[in-house]
Design a protein around this motif. Sequence first.
Motif, PDB file in Angstrom:
ATOM      1  N   ARG A  70       2.498   7.316   6.257  1.00  0.00           N
ATOM      2  CA  ARG A  70       1.392   6.363   6.501  1.00  0.00           C
ATOM      3  C   ARG A  70       0.345   6.518   5.399  1.00  0.00           C
ATOM      4  NH1 ARG A  70       5.033   5.462   9.760  1.00  0.00           N
ATOM      5  NH2 ARG A  70       4.740   4.848  11.928  1.00  0.00           N
ATOM      6  N   GLU A  71       0.826   6.593   4.167  1.00  0.00           N
ATOM      7  CA  GLU A  71      -0.059   6.771   3.019  1.00  0.00           C
ATOM      8  C   GLU A  71      -1.069   5.616   2.954  1.00  0.00           C
ATOM      9  OE1 GLU A  71      -0.698   9.106   0.671  1.00  0.00           O
ATOM     10  OE2 GLU A  71      -2.194   7.652   0.081  1.00  0.00           O
ATOM     11  N   PRO A  72      -2.364   5.919   3.060  1.00  0.00           N
ATOM     12  CA  PRO A  72      -3.354   4.843   3.162  1.00  0.00           C
ATOM     13  C   PRO A  72      -3.858   4.292   1.830  1.00  0.00           C
ATOM     14  CG  PRO A  72      -4.430   6.940   3.493  1.00  0.00           C
ATOM     15  CD  PRO A  72      -2.965   7.237   3.273  1.00  0.00           C
ATOM     16  N   TRP A  73      -3.528   4.932   0.724  1.00  0.00           N
ATOM     17  CA  TRP A  73      -4.117   4.525  -0.554  1.00  0.00           C
ATOM     18  C   TRP A  73      -3.040   4.239  -1.574  1.00  0.00           C
ATOM     19  CZ3 TRP A  73      -8.989   3.804   0.400  1.00  0.00           C
ATOM     20  CH2 TRP A  73      -9.674   4.652   1.268  1.00  0.00           C
ATOM     21  N   GLY A  74      -3.337   3.322  -2.458  1.00  0.00           N
ATOM     22  CA  GLY A  74      -2.547   3.143  -3.668  1.00  0.00           C
ATOM     23  C   GLY A  74      -1.243   2.395  -3.489  1.00  0.00           C
ATOM     24  N   VAL A  75      -0.683   2.019  -4.622  1.00  0.00           N
ATOM     25  CA  VAL A  75       0.637   1.375  -4.659  1.00  0.00           C
ATOM     26  C   VAL A  75       1.690   2.476  -4.689  1.00  0.00           C
ATOM     27  CG1 VAL A  75       2.199  -0.040  -6.048  1.00  0.00           C
ATOM     28  CG2 VAL A  75      -0.208  -0.714  -5.794  1.00  0.00           C
ATOM     29  N   TRP A  76       2.559   2.426  -3.713  1.00  0.00           N
ATOM     30  CA  TRP A  76       3.695   3.357  -3.617  1.00  0.00           C
ATOM     31  C   TRP A  76       4.938   2.523  -3.316  1.00  0.00           C
ATOM     32  CZ3 TRP A  76       3.494   8.821  -3.740  1.00  0.00           C
ATOM     33  CH2 TRP A  76       2.216   9.374  -3.783  1.00  0.00           C
ATOM     34  N   GLY A  77       6.011   2.831  -3.982  1.00  0.00           N
ATOM     35  CA  GLY A  77       7.236   2.087  -3.718  1.00  0.00           C
ATOM     36  C   GLY A  77       7.077   0.597  -3.971  1.00  0.00           C
ATOM     37  N   GLY A  78       6.178   0.244  -4.835  1.00  0.00           N
ATOM     38  CA  GLY A  78       5.984  -1.167  -5.191  1.00  0.00           C
ATOM     39  C   GLY A  78       5.167  -1.963  -4.204  1.00  0.00           C
ATOM     40  N   LEU A  79       4.623  -1.312  -3.189  1.00  0.00           N
ATOM     41  CA  LEU A  79       3.843  -2.030  -2.180  1.00  0.00           C
ATOM     42  C   LEU A  79       2.425  -1.479  -2.083  1.00  0.00           C
ATOM     43  CD1 LEU A  79       6.383  -2.410   0.787  1.00  0.00           C
ATOM     44  CD2 LEU A  79       5.937  -4.007  -1.098  1.00  0.00           C
ATOM     45  N   THR A  80       1.500  -2.389  -1.818  1.00  0.00           N
ATOM     46  CA  THR A  80       0.109  -2.002  -1.593  1.00  0.00           C
ATOM     47  C   THR A  80      -0.031  -1.422  -0.182  1.00  0.00           C
ATOM     48  OG1 THR A  80      -0.491  -4.127  -0.637  1.00  0.00           O
ATOM     49  CG2 THR A  80      -0.650  -3.925  -3.055  1.00  0.00           C
ATOM     50  N   PRO A  81      -1.159  -0.786   0.102  1.00  0.00           N
ATOM     51  CA  PRO A  81      -1.366  -0.292   1.477  1.00  0.00           C
ATOM     52  C   PRO A  81      -1.256  -1.401   2.519  1.00  0.00           C
ATOM     53  CG  PRO A  81      -2.970   0.688   0.004  1.00  0.00           C
ATOM     54  CD  PRO A  81      -2.237  -0.354  -0.804  1.00  0.00           C
ATOM     55  N   GLN A  82      -1.802  -2.575   2.204  1.00  0.00           N
ATOM     56  CA  GLN A  82      -1.734  -3.685   3.157  1.00  0.00           C
ATOM     57  C   GLN A  82      -0.279  -4.126   3.376  1.00  0.00           C
ATOM     58  OE1 GLN A  82      -3.767  -3.649   0.409  1.00  0.00           O
ATOM     59  NE2 GLN A  82      -5.644  -3.139   1.498  1.00  0.00           N
ATOM     60  N   GLU A  83       0.479  -4.192   2.309  1.00  0.00           N
ATOM     61  CA  GLU A  83       1.892  -4.598   2.426  1.00  0.00           C
ATOM     62  C   GLU A  83       2.691  -3.566   3.213  1.00  0.00           C
ATOM     63  OE1 GLU A  83       2.110  -7.131  -1.745  1.00  0.00           O
ATOM     64  OE2 GLU A  83       2.541  -4.991  -1.755  1.00  0.00           O
ATOM     65  N   ARG A  84       2.386  -2.294   3.005  1.00  0.00           N
ATOM     66  CA  ARG A  84       3.097  -1.260   3.771  1.00  0.00           C
ATOM     67  C   ARG A  84       2.739  -1.346   5.250  1.00  0.00           C
ATOM     68  NH1 ARG A  84       1.537   1.868  -0.723  1.00  0.00           N
ATOM     69  NH2 ARG A  84       0.013   3.015   0.520  1.00  0.00           N
ATOM     70  N   SER A  85       1.459  -1.623   5.531  1.00  0.00           N
ATOM     71  CA  SER A  85       1.051  -1.766   6.938  1.00  0.00           C
ATOM     72  C   SER A  85       1.785  -2.916   7.599  1.00  0.00           C
ATOM     73  CB  SER A  85      -0.459  -2.004   7.025  1.00  0.00           C
ATOM     74  OG  SER A  85      -1.151  -0.855   6.639  1.00  0.00           O
ATOM     75  N   GLN A  86       1.893  -4.033   6.884  1.00  0.00           N
ATOM     76  CA  GLN A  86       2.606  -5.185   7.437  1.00  0.00           C
ATOM     77  C   GLN A  86       4.066  -4.834   7.700  1.00  0.00           C
ATOM     78  OE1 GLN A  86       1.796  -8.105   4.436  1.00  0.00           O
ATOM     79  NE2 GLN A  86      -0.214  -8.612   5.239  1.00  0.00           N
ATOM     80  N   LEU A  87       4.680  -4.120   6.778  1.00  0.00           N
ATOM     81  CA  LEU A  87       6.083  -3.734   6.953  1.00  0.00           C
ATOM     82  C   LEU A  87       6.242  -2.833   8.177  1.00  0.00           C
ATOM     83  CD1 LEU A  87       8.864  -4.014   5.652  1.00  0.00           C
ATOM     84  CD2 LEU A  87       8.299  -2.064   4.195  1.00  0.00           C
ATOM     85  N   LEU A  88       5.314  -1.906   8.355  1.00  0.00           N
ATOM     86  CA  LEU A  88       5.387  -1.019   9.523  1.00  0.00           C
ATOM     87  C   LEU A  88       5.230  -1.809  10.817  1.00  0.00           C
ATOM     88  CD1 LEU A  88       3.358   2.017   8.167  1.00  0.00           C
ATOM     89  CD2 LEU A  88       5.780   2.035   8.828  1.00  0.00           C
ATOM     90  N   LEU A  89       4.358  -2.806  10.806  1.00  0.00           N
ATOM     91  CA  LEU A  89       4.175  -3.636  12.006  1.00  0.00           C
ATOM     92  C   LEU A  89       5.444  -4.409  12.314  1.00  0.00           C
ATOM     93  CD1 LEU A  89       0.544  -4.982  11.486  1.00  0.00           C
ATOM     94  CD2 LEU A  89       1.350  -3.417  13.269  1.00  0.00           C
ATOM     95  N   ILE A  90       6.083  -4.941  11.277  1.00  0.00           N
ATOM     96  CA  ILE A  90       7.333  -5.692  11.470  1.00  0.00           C
ATOM     97  C   ILE A  90       8.410  -4.765  12.029  1.00  0.00           C
ATOM     98  CG2 ILE A  90       9.222  -6.850  10.249  1.00  0.00           C
ATOM     99  CD1 ILE A  90       7.012  -7.953   8.322  1.00  0.00           C
ATOM    100  N   GLU A  91       8.506  -3.560  11.432  1.00  0.00           N
ATOM    101  CA  GLU A  91       9.520  -2.614  11.893  1.00  0.00           C
ATOM    102  C   GLU A  91       9.271  -2.177  13.336  1.00  0.00           C
ATOM    103  OE1 GLU A  91       9.539   0.570   9.036  1.00  0.00           O
ATOM    104  OE2 GLU A  91      10.737  -0.561   7.600  1.00  0.00           O
ATOM    105  N   ALA A  92       7.985  -2.127  13.719  1.00  0.00           N
ATOM    106  CA  ALA A  92       7.653  -1.709  15.089  1.00  0.00           C
ATOM    107  C   ALA A  92       7.982  -2.803  16.090  1.00  0.00           C
ATOM    108  CB  ALA A  92       6.175  -1.331  15.185  1.00  0.00           C
ATOM    109  N   GLY A  93       8.156  -4.021  15.565  1.00  0.00           N
ATOM    110  CA  GLY A  93       8.552  -5.142  16.419  1.00  0.00           C
ATOM    111  C   GLY A  93       7.438  -5.615  17.279  1.00  0.00           C
TER     112      GLY A  93
END
Length: 93
Positions: A70-93
């Motif tokens: 749940r890294e809150p800062w920076g671009v990691w794996g090509g995604l911004t924090p906001q994009e990672r949050s969205q992905l986690l929400l999608i995965e959580a269903g």
Amino acid sequence: MTVVPPKTSAAPPWSSWQLRAACRGEDTTIFYLHDGERGPSARRHEAEAKRICAQCPVLEECLSWALEAREPWGVWGGLTPQERSQLLLIEAG
Ligand code: SF4
């Protein structure tokens, strides 16, 4: 990016994938927005980081780590924090 990012205490544990990172040796500030940076400047800054990530052979490993941590800062794996949050929400269903 060097192995330890500058703005988080949740640095990944040492892993061999980090040795193959496209950002290894890059200026780490590329991957983190400046305090208060927003709008077009932030988008350009993140796009610069994403260009490096797009060539990275360990993008999947990096993104997996960032999502798991749940890294809150920076671009990691090509995604911004906001994009990672969205992905986690999608995965959580
Ligand atoms: S995906 Fe991006 S932040 Fe992650 S190791 Fe590769 S270049 Fe660095």
